[in-house]
Design a protein around this motif. Structure first.
Motif, PDB file in Angstrom:
ATOM      1  N   ASP A  33       0.833  -1.195   0.000  1.00 40.27           N
ATOM      2  CA  ASP A  33       0.000   0.000   0.000  1.00 40.27           C
ATOM      3  C   ASP A  33       0.875   1.254   0.000  1.00 40.27           C
ATOM      4  N   SER A  67      -0.363   4.233   0.862  1.00 38.92           N
ATOM      5  CA  SER A  67      -0.925   5.223   1.788  1.00 38.92           C
ATOM      6  C   SER A  67      -0.147   5.404   3.089  1.00 38.92           C
ATOM      7  N   TRP A 102      -0.614   9.300   3.549  1.00 37.91           N
ATOM      8  CA  TRP A 102      -1.932   9.603   4.089  1.00 37.91           C
ATOM      9  C   TRP A 102      -2.019  11.011   4.679  1.00 37.91           C
ATOM     10  N   ASP A 153      -2.481  13.298   1.711  1.00 35.59           N
ATOM     11  CA  ASP A 153      -3.642  13.024   0.865  1.00 35.59           C
ATOM     12  C   ASP A 153      -4.957  13.036   1.638  1.00 35.59           C
TER      13      ASP A 153
END
Length: 253
Positions: A180, A182, A186, A189
């Motif tokens: 992942d 993210s 994160w 985003d």
């Protein structure tokens, strides 16, 4: 009211960690907890990733080898030996005041405990000094037992300390975690994850912040993988309140 002192990812830069702990009045010259820590007035939080230097230059500095070779078993032994020596000292520090010194489990720490994943850098460096299947050695059992006790998060009311993010999925370092994108993105985003999790503030590491601690007061979070930039985070909290945060600031040392 208590003072929480949070320190970013160590990555075997123990000299800088001890300098930060001393600057924050959390450790004395002998590496022992200070009276405010012993009394619980100061709460120390290490956000994880104690092990694995970040690059070959840092491996060379740690081992004293001019050009560190991650494929050389002798170099790996030196890297492991030096980290074990420093982990021993940090373990003694934490065990002297376990009520006030908290160490979060980072993904690099987890990778030493569970060698299913070989972690590395974008430049091709791999961290195998504690992986016997790749030329390294076993982490000593007493240190392994100590690290197995590290929590994956610390909560003080609605304030969270975790290695990566407020997402529960980011506290388990499995195939999905490493596939992942993210975990590294994160906070740029989707920083609203903190408030969506019902938190009043979150403190996280994992992603190196080049310009010092990132303090996002709009989204109520701090990214503190900035020990290399000689900064730590100071929070004043009232643990008896649902929203315990009184103040937060990045502190240079």
């Amino acid at each position: 009211m208590r003072k929480f002192l949070a320190f970013g990812d160590v990555h075997a830069d123990f000299d800088t960690l001890w300098a930060a702990l001393r600057a924050a009045s959390c450790a004395d010259a002998n590496g022992r907890p200070t009276p405010p820590v012993q009394a619980g007035l100061y709460q120390v939080v290490l956000i994880g990733d104690l092990v694995h230097p970040k690059n070959e230059r840092e491996y060379s500095r740690l081992t004293g080898v001019h050009r560190f070779d991650p494929k050389n078993p002798d170099h790996l032994f030196l890297a492991a030996r030096e980290q074990v020596k420093h982990l021993e000292q940090l373990r003694e520090y934490q065990l002297a005041a376990p009520h006030a010194i908290h160490i979060i489990l980072g993904n690099h720490d987890d990778a030493v405990l569970n060698t299913s994943f070989v972690l590395g850098t974008s430049g091709g460096l791999v961290h195998t000094e504690f992986d016997p299947d790749h030329g390294g050695i076993h982490l000593p059992d007493h240190l392994k037992h100590w690290m197995q006790g590290f929590p994956r998060e610390l909560r003080v009311g609605s304030v969270q300390f975790a290695h990566v993010s407020p997402l529960p999925a980011h506290t388990h370092y499995d195939d999905l975690f490493y596939a992942d994108r993210s975990p590294k993105r994160w906070f740029r985003d989707t920083p609203e994850y903190v408030q969506m999790a019902g938190l009043s503030f979150g403190v996280y590491g994992h992603t190196q912040i080049e310009d010092g601690i990132l303090l996002d007061e709009t989204h109520h979070l701090a990214m503190i993988d900035a020990l290399h930039g000689r900064e730590y985070l100071e929070l004043m909290l009232n643990p008896d309140q649902p929203d315990p945060l009184i103040s937060v600031r990045a502190v240079p040392f």
